[in-house]
Design a protein around this motif. Structure first.
Motif, PDB file in Angstrom:
ATOM      1  N   LYS A   1      22.556   4.697  -3.796  1.00  0.00           N
ATOM      2  CA  LYS A   1      22.135   6.001  -3.298  1.00  0.00           C
ATOM      3  C   LYS A   1      23.152   7.103  -3.543  1.00  0.00           C
ATOM      4  O   LYS A   1      22.801   8.272  -3.433  1.00  0.00           O
ATOM      5  CB  LYS A   1      21.870   5.920  -1.788  1.00  0.00           C
ATOM      6  CG  LYS A   1      20.592   5.198  -1.439  1.00  0.00           C
ATOM      7  CD  LYS A   1      19.381   5.976  -1.887  1.00  0.00           C
ATOM      8  CE  LYS A   1      18.090   5.321  -1.449  1.00  0.00           C
ATOM      9  NZ  LYS A   1      16.917   6.083  -1.896  1.00  0.00           N
ATOM     10  N   SER A   2      24.401   6.778  -3.838  1.00  0.00           N
ATOM     11  CA  SER A   2      25.402   7.835  -3.933  1.00  0.00           C
ATOM     12  C   SER A   2      26.476   7.440  -4.926  1.00  0.00           C
ATOM     13  O   SER A   2      26.682   6.259  -5.206  1.00  0.00           O
ATOM     14  CB  SER A   2      26.032   8.109  -2.565  1.00  0.00           C
ATOM     15  OG  SER A   2      26.717   6.960  -2.122  1.00  0.00           O
TER      16      SER A   2
ATOM     17  N   SER B   1      17.938  14.785  -6.088  1.00  0.00           N
ATOM     18  CA  SER B   1      19.368  14.470  -5.990  1.00  0.00           C
ATOM     19  C   SER B   1      20.106  15.707  -5.516  1.00  0.00           C
ATOM     20  O   SER B   1      19.768  16.820  -5.908  1.00  0.00           O
ATOM     21  CB  SER B   1      19.925  14.042  -7.349  1.00  0.00           C
ATOM     22  OG  SER B   1      19.449  12.778  -7.704  1.00  0.00           O
TER      23      SER B   1
ATOM     24  N   GLN C   1      24.378  12.528  -4.038  1.00  0.00           N
ATOM     25  CA  GLN C   1      23.560  11.733  -3.126  1.00  0.00           C
ATOM     26  C   GLN C   1      22.118  11.791  -3.609  1.00  0.00           C
ATOM     27  O   GLN C   1      21.560  12.873  -3.801  1.00  0.00           O
ATOM     28  CB  GLN C   1      23.648  12.302  -1.704  1.00  0.00           C
ATOM     29  CG  GLN C   1      22.772  11.578  -0.700  1.00  0.00           C
ATOM     30  CD  GLN C   1      23.506  10.486   0.042  1.00  0.00           C
ATOM     31  OE1 GLN C   1      24.722  10.483   0.071  1.00  0.00           O
ATOM     32  NE2 GLN C   1      22.768   9.580   0.641  1.00  0.00           N
TER      33      GLN C   1
ATOM     34  N   TYR D   1      30.595  14.420  -5.714  1.00  0.00           N
ATOM     35  CA  TYR D   1      29.811  13.525  -4.870  1.00  0.00           C
ATOM     36  C   TYR D   1      28.346  13.820  -5.136  1.00  0.00           C
ATOM     37  O   TYR D   1      27.935  14.983  -5.130  1.00  0.00           O
ATOM     38  CB  TYR D   1      30.135  13.747  -3.393  1.00  0.00           C
ATOM     39  CG  TYR D   1      29.366  12.828  -2.482  1.00  0.00           C
ATOM     40  CD1 TYR D   1      28.212  13.256  -1.841  1.00  0.00           C
ATOM     41  CD2 TYR D   1      29.782  11.518  -2.283  1.00  0.00           C
ATOM     42  CE1 TYR D   1      27.505  12.408  -1.026  1.00  0.00           C
ATOM     43  CE2 TYR D   1      29.076  10.670  -1.464  1.00  0.00           C
ATOM     44  CZ  TYR D   1      27.933  11.118  -0.842  1.00  0.00           C
ATOM     45  OH  TYR D   1      27.230  10.287  -0.037  1.00  0.00           O
TER      46      TYR D   1
ATOM     47  N   ARG E   1      24.655  14.238   3.474  1.00  0.00           N
ATOM     48  CA  ARG E   1      24.626  12.902   4.065  1.00  0.00           C
ATOM     49  C   ARG E   1      23.817  12.876   5.351  1.00  0.00           C
ATOM     50  O   ARG E   1      23.181  11.870   5.674  1.00  0.00           O
ATOM     51  CB  ARG E   1      26.052  12.418   4.325  1.00  0.00           C
ATOM     52  CG  ARG E   1      26.763  11.980   3.060  1.00  0.00           C
ATOM     53  CD  ARG E   1      28.051  11.269   3.383  1.00  0.00           C
ATOM     54  NE  ARG E   1      27.840   9.966   3.973  1.00  0.00           N
ATOM     55  CZ  ARG E   1      27.669   8.853   3.276  1.00  0.00           C
ATOM     56  NH1 ARG E   1      27.671   8.907   1.961  1.00  0.00           N
ATOM     57  NH2 ARG E   1      27.489   7.712   3.870  1.00  0.00           N
TER      58      ARG E   1
END
Lengths: 308, 54
Positions: A206-207, A232, A225, A223, B46
């Motif tokens: 996922k990341s 994305s 995700q 980064y 997140r």
């Protein structure tokens, strides 16, 4: 008198095996130069200003020709803070030869005489040769670079040679299923400068998180995700201590059935968006926008791509 | 005691020099803004990334 039955040892062993790292069976890592690949795909679309028209014609299975026209203002470097642009037009002719998967030949030439060429050739199952060149009419402005990439079982190594006595080497190794570490060295003979760099990459389904530092004062973190099959989100932090330049970007990438939409905002007040829509098989419509509010530099572009 | 006093004084001087020097503060402000955007965007994606999914 019933006694409690102990858990089956096979299940316990299987559970233990799931968490233990098999160091002799690690995956092959991403090439060092593509470490930030996912972030680059989302955060660095091919933004342009003006009108763009690309036409690609496949002559046979392996050979294709490409014609590109770009008309619009081009920024002229100036001493003042104000942006100066002049209208320009470019025509670019290109040819591509792909003998998949062993050989790739790629060439592009512009009307002002600039030539770009690329070669990629698999010398053996694990050894790849790459070369690229940019040739211009201006004296001492041409560049060439060759690469040798070796792919091992769980590592990759690369050697680079460029004009101006440029040497480089890099190595990247998987240390767990998800983590790979790498390093690079480079020497610019013309400037009598050398450097060293380190990189790390941690990726799951996922990341993806990556980091890179170099003795030239460069720090690059990214980064990405993946929040769903189609969406994305990406973030990037770039800092060059010597030139006192620091930028962070946050972007999104929506891949839908008929179109792809990418956009970003960064800490310098620049907002950008890029839309590619498939009107038909082989016909794509492109919209590009970049707004630099600090510099009051606003760029809008539209284009068509025919054939792919 | 003396060491800790010296260390605290050094820390104060360092922080003051980073803030009150115009040239350093210009770079530091850019750095803080970029680091804040980077950290904030990671926290956002997140924790709330699912809301942006379709």
């Amino acid at each position: 008198m019933a006694t409690p039955i102990p858990p089956p040892p096979a299940a316990a062993a299987a559970a233990a095996a799931d968490t233990k790292v098999d160091y002799l069976n690690l995956p092959c890592p991403i090439p060092f130069e593509e470490l930030h690949r996912e972030a680059m795909m989302s955060l660095k679309p091919d933004l342009f200003e003006g009108m763009r028209f690309d036409f690609t014609k496949m002559l046979n299975q392996k050979f294709s020709l490409n014609h590109s026209v770009l008309m619009g203002p081009t920024e002229v470097p100036s001493q003042s803070t104000e942006t100066i642009k002049i209208p320009t037009a470019h025509y670019e002719f290109g040819s591509t030869f792909i003998d998949h998967p062993r050989l790739l030949l790629w060439g592009r030439i512009l009307t002002d005489g600039r030539l770009n060429a690329r070669v990629k050739c698999d010398l053996s199952e694990n050894l790849t040769f790459k070369a690229n060149a940019q040739l211009t009419n201006e004296p001492h402005m041409s560049h060439a670079m060759i690469n040798f990439d070796y792919k091992g079982k769980d590592y990759r190594t690369q050697f680079q040679l460029g004009n101006g006595a440029l040497l480089g080497a890099s190595y990247i190794q998987s240390v767990t299923q998800h983590l790979s570490l790498g390093g690079e060295v480079f020497w610019a003979g013309q400037h009598r400068k050398s450097g060293i760099g380190y990189a790390a990459r941690y990726n799951t389904d996922k990341s993806v998180a990556t980091g890179q530092v170099a003795s030239t004062g460069m720090v690059l973190l990214s980064y990405v995700q993946k929040v769903s099959e189609k969406v994305s989100l990406a973030s990037e932090f770039m800092c060059n201590y010597l030139s006192r330049d620091v930028t962070a970007s946050f972007g999104y990438d929506y891949i839908l059935r008929q179109c792809r939409l990418r956009g970003k905002i960064d800490s310098n007040g620049c907002v950008a968006a890029f839309l590619e829509e498939r009107l038909n098989m082989g016909l794509n419509f492109i919209l590009s926008a970049e707004l630099d509010h600090r510099k009051k530099d606003y760029k809008f572009g539209f284009g068509l791509t025919v054939g792919e | 005691m003396a060491d800790s006093v010296i260390s605290i004084q050094y820390l104060k001087d360092f922080v003051n020099s980073q803030i009150y020097d115009d040239e350093k503060w210009a770079f530091n402000a850019k750095l803080l803004r970029a680091a804040g955007l980077f950290a904030g965007s990671i926290l956002l994606m997140r924790n709330y990334g699912d809301l942006m999914a379709i």
